[in-house]
Write an enzyme that holds these catalytic residues in place. Structure first.
Site, PDB file in Angstrom:
ATOM      1  N   GLY A  74       0.777  -1.233   0.000  1.00 16.60           N
ATOM      2  CA  GLY A  74       0.000   0.000   0.000  1.00 16.60           C
ATOM      3  C   GLY A  74       0.804   1.274   0.000  1.00 16.60           C
ATOM      4  N   LYS A  75       2.029   1.235  -0.518  1.00 17.43           N
ATOM      5  CA  LYS A  75       2.869   2.443  -0.535  1.00 17.43           C
ATOM      6  C   LYS A  75       2.255   3.579  -1.339  1.00 17.43           C
ATOM      7  CE  LYS A  75       6.701   1.057  -2.293  1.00 17.43           C
ATOM      8  NZ  LYS A  75       6.178  -0.286  -2.661  1.00 17.43           N
ATOM      9  N   LYS A  80       7.871   9.569  -8.024  1.00 15.77           N
ATOM     10  CA  LYS A  80       8.392   8.194  -8.030  1.00 15.77           C
ATOM     11  C   LYS A  80       9.472   8.140  -9.100  1.00 15.77           C
ATOM     12  CE  LYS A  80       7.402   3.336  -7.875  1.00 15.77           C
ATOM     13  NZ  LYS A  80       6.469   2.333  -7.359  1.00 15.77           N
ATOM     14  N   GLU A 119       8.384   8.115  -3.582  1.00 18.73           N
ATOM     15  CA  GLU A 119       7.948   6.727  -3.396  1.00 18.73           C
ATOM     16  C   GLU A 119       8.978   5.772  -3.991  1.00 18.73           C
ATOM     17  OE1 GLU A 119       4.392   3.558  -4.511  1.00 18.73           O
ATOM     18  OE2 GLU A 119       4.129   5.678  -5.037  1.00 18.73           O
ATOM     19  N   ALA A 172      10.500   1.802  -4.865  1.00 20.91           N
ATOM     20  CA  ALA A 172      10.000   0.576  -5.495  1.00 20.91           C
ATOM     21  C   ALA A 172      10.244  -0.580  -4.531  1.00 20.91           C
ATOM     22  CB  ALA A 172      10.716   0.332  -6.819  1.00 20.91           C
TER      23      ALA A 172
END
Length: 213
Positions: free
Chosen positions: A14-15, A32, A103, A105
């Site tokens: 759920g990032k 990201k 964010e 990976a």
């Protein structure tokens, strides 16, 4: 640099939703740097659709087709992910008064290239970390290994965001890790801007408190 790095204890915890909520709560920029997997909506596209200000979302630096570890996806396309490019781009994205929510990976030990891991990038970005967790069989081990890696690397941690239904495991994880709970994001009946705005408002006081320490 004013960076907040969102990592997870693994893949699929759920990032992206957590990143959207943190970005909304702080009026931050979202980025990201590396997207691996382009078959479905990318994480960047998802966050852009969930924010009240979609313009806060920045485009990825690397877009890789294969849904795999970044180093493997890049190798498949004959590319190399250069950490210096990510760090330089992060510097360019700095904005007065607006944190940059980055964010990652997968988790901390995901390789970006042959000898450079996500945790190395977090350290180089001088970022404060939020760890996203979810309860499943084995999650305690993944949580504690993540906390150990962060502590050993002397990386500042803002706290945990737990996703899904409450489980007493999260209380134990907080006690053992000595990192606070920022919030728990419940399961969304409908994942939309209203849901993200509600969760952002709920977590904002705890986020601001941790950032002020």
């Amino acid at each position: 640099m004013n960076n907040i790095f969102i990592t997870g204890i693994g893949t699929g915890v759920g990032k992206t939703v957590a990143s959207a909520c943190v970005t909304e709560a702080l009026g931050a920029l979202y980025w990201k740097p590396v997207q691996a997997g382009l078959q479905d909506a990318t994480d960047t596209q998802t966050v852009r659709a969930l924010l009240s200000e979609p313009g806060l979302v920045q485009d990825e630096l690397y877009r890789l087709r294969m849904p795999a570890s970044p180093h493997l996806a890049a190798r498949k396309e004959g590319l190399i992910i250069y950490e210096d490019r990510i760090i330089e781009r992060a510097k360019q994205l700095q904005h007065p008064g607006k944190p940059l929510v980055i964010e990652g990976a997968g988790g901390l030990m995901v390789p970006l290239n042959g000898d450079y891991f996500t945790i190395d990038l977090v350290k180089a970005l001088e970022a404060k970390v939020i760890v996203v967790a979810q309860n499943y069989l084995g999650s305690i081990n993944h949580c504690m290994l993540t906390a150990m890696a962060l502590r050993n690397a002397e990386i500042p941690v803002l706290g945990w965001i737990f996703n899904g239904d409450y489980h007493s495991n999260e209380d134990d994880i907080i006690s053992w890790s000595h990192y606070p709970r920022i919030t728990r994001i419940p399961r969304a009946r409908r994942l939309n801007r209203d849901f993200v705005a509600l969760q952002a408002e709920s977590m904002k006081p705890a986020l601001l408190h941790q950032l002020a320490l």
